[in-house]
Design a protein around this motif. Sequence first.
Motif, PDB file in Angstrom:
ATOM      1  N   ARG A   2      -5.405  -0.179  -2.999  1.00  0.00           N
ATOM      2  CA  ARG A   2      -6.361   0.928  -2.980  1.00  0.00           C
ATOM      3  C   ARG A   2      -6.934   1.109  -4.387  1.00  0.00           C
ATOM      4  O   ARG A   2      -6.190   1.238  -5.356  1.00  0.00           O
ATOM      5  N   PRO A  95      -2.611  13.027  -1.405  1.00  0.00           N
ATOM      6  CA  PRO A  95      -1.399  12.664  -0.662  1.00  0.00           C
ATOM      7  C   PRO A  95      -0.946  11.254  -1.016  1.00  0.00           C
ATOM      8  O   PRO A  95      -1.765  10.395  -1.362  1.00  0.00           O
ATOM      9  N   GLN A  96       0.350  11.028  -0.944  1.00  0.00           N
ATOM     10  CA  GLN A  96       0.929   9.767  -1.400  1.00  0.00           C
ATOM     11  C   GLN A  96       0.244   8.551  -0.779  1.00  0.00           C
ATOM     12  O   GLN A  96      -0.021   7.550  -1.448  1.00  0.00           O
ATOM     13  N   GLU A  97      -0.075   8.641   0.525  1.00  0.00           N
ATOM     14  CA  GLU A  97      -0.650   7.479   1.205  1.00  0.00           C
ATOM     15  C   GLU A  97      -2.094   7.214   0.773  1.00  0.00           C
ATOM     16  O   GLU A  97      -2.653   6.150   1.077  1.00  0.00           O
ATOM     17  N   LEU A  98      -2.717   8.158   0.051  1.00  0.00           N
ATOM     18  CA  LEU A  98      -4.097   7.987  -0.388  1.00  0.00           C
ATOM     19  C   LEU A  98      -4.212   7.698  -1.879  1.00  0.00           C
ATOM     20  O   LEU A  98      -5.304   7.388  -2.362  1.00  0.00           O
ATOM     21  N   LYS A  99      -3.104   7.788  -2.590  1.00  0.00           N
ATOM     22  CA  LYS A  99      -3.167   7.555  -4.030  1.00  0.00           C
ATOM     23  C   LYS A  99      -3.543   6.104  -4.332  1.00  0.00           C
ATOM     24  O   LYS A  99      -3.108   5.183  -3.641  1.00  0.00           O
ATOM     25  N   ASP A 101      -3.812   2.388  -6.141  1.00  0.00           N
ATOM     26  CA  ASP A 101      -2.949   1.443  -6.850  1.00  0.00           C
ATOM     27  C   ASP A 101      -3.594   1.018  -8.160  1.00  0.00           C
ATOM     28  O   ASP A 101      -2.902   0.699  -9.128  1.00  0.00           O
TER      29      ASP A 101
END
Length: 386
Positions: A2, A95-99, A101
């Motif tokens: 991401r 949210p963690q799943e949208l942070k 990389d």
Amino acid sequence: MRIAVILLAAGMGRRFNKQGTVPKQYVHLLGHPVIYHAAKAFLPHVHYIQPVGDPELLHAILSPLDSQRILPPVTGGAERQDSVRAGLEALASLPQELKPDIILVHDGARPNISAEIIHRVVEALQEYPAAIPAIPVSETLKRNKQQLIEETVSRDGLYRAQTPQGFRFQPFLEAHRNPTIRGATDDASLFEQAGLDVALVLGDENNIKLTYQDDLKRLERLMTNVMLPRIGSGFDVHAFEKGRPLFLCGIEVPHEFGLAGHSDADVGLHALCDAIYGALAEGDIGAHFPPSDTQWKNADSKQFLVHAGERVRQRGGKIINIDLTLICERPKMRPHIEQMREKIAELLQISFNRVSVKATTTEKLGFTGREEGIACQAVTSILLPE
């Protein structure tokens, strides 16, 4: 992975505007603010854009892009490092799943960013914790003292840093949160101070940062697409057939016969589609709508021409003119010519005066002379970006 880009727009750029009235990233370039062009360039390549600067102004400028990937702008800080930190903290609150990389940091005053540079930086981050685009210094360097040369500086190993500068998200966030790392003149220097490796990838001389008034003129020249003319020709023939309506150039023409074909057999639109596809070097109508495909059985040929026109627009092109000649003994075309021109102009979303439709006979010679069918020739000229 991401990917997010922090788009910086908090500075004043006083070298560009000495009065300091309009920050350079908000100056208009080719009809839009400079930062608008920068954001638009990144949209196909990243998951999120985090603008940093004046939230109200940035929202007004970027909202026409109509993308959910542009996050709400956050206020910048007094220094570049503070503005980057503000963008990072906004991304860290996702949210963690949208942070993300990967983080890219880009100057809002660099509107002419290429996909190649973005990809080079991202690819380098597969191996290194940070990467920046840079250009080798080619000119001889002199150190100035009171308008006199003090010494010649070796240019060996020297590079000019550009943006976007790329980082793995977590170590970049930690570097910004470290109170002992301050005074960074660019984003990579934080990693340098932290002792982390920063890779260099090839930059681009045209990736100009708007700094002086002359830069604006150069950017206008670079970002104005050079359009090259392209010519396409098309030819089609269909035999008469009883029991079918006669469609020509998108309208129904009263006649005792229609034309035989897999679709509605509109010989005019078929020839015109071939001309447009030819100008685009994208094959012919059969390559896009194969007669072997049953979904095109008795299909309305107007949808084929709409598709051809859309392909021109998708490639950034423009139809300049169309010249189409219907060849038959009967029916007489003159009463229908203006309606045909209007329909073709409507389908292609171009002006009526760019469409020419003519008709001729073969003086009773050949299959058209024997009234066995109708032929059509079409020629079009278009402009396409170089």
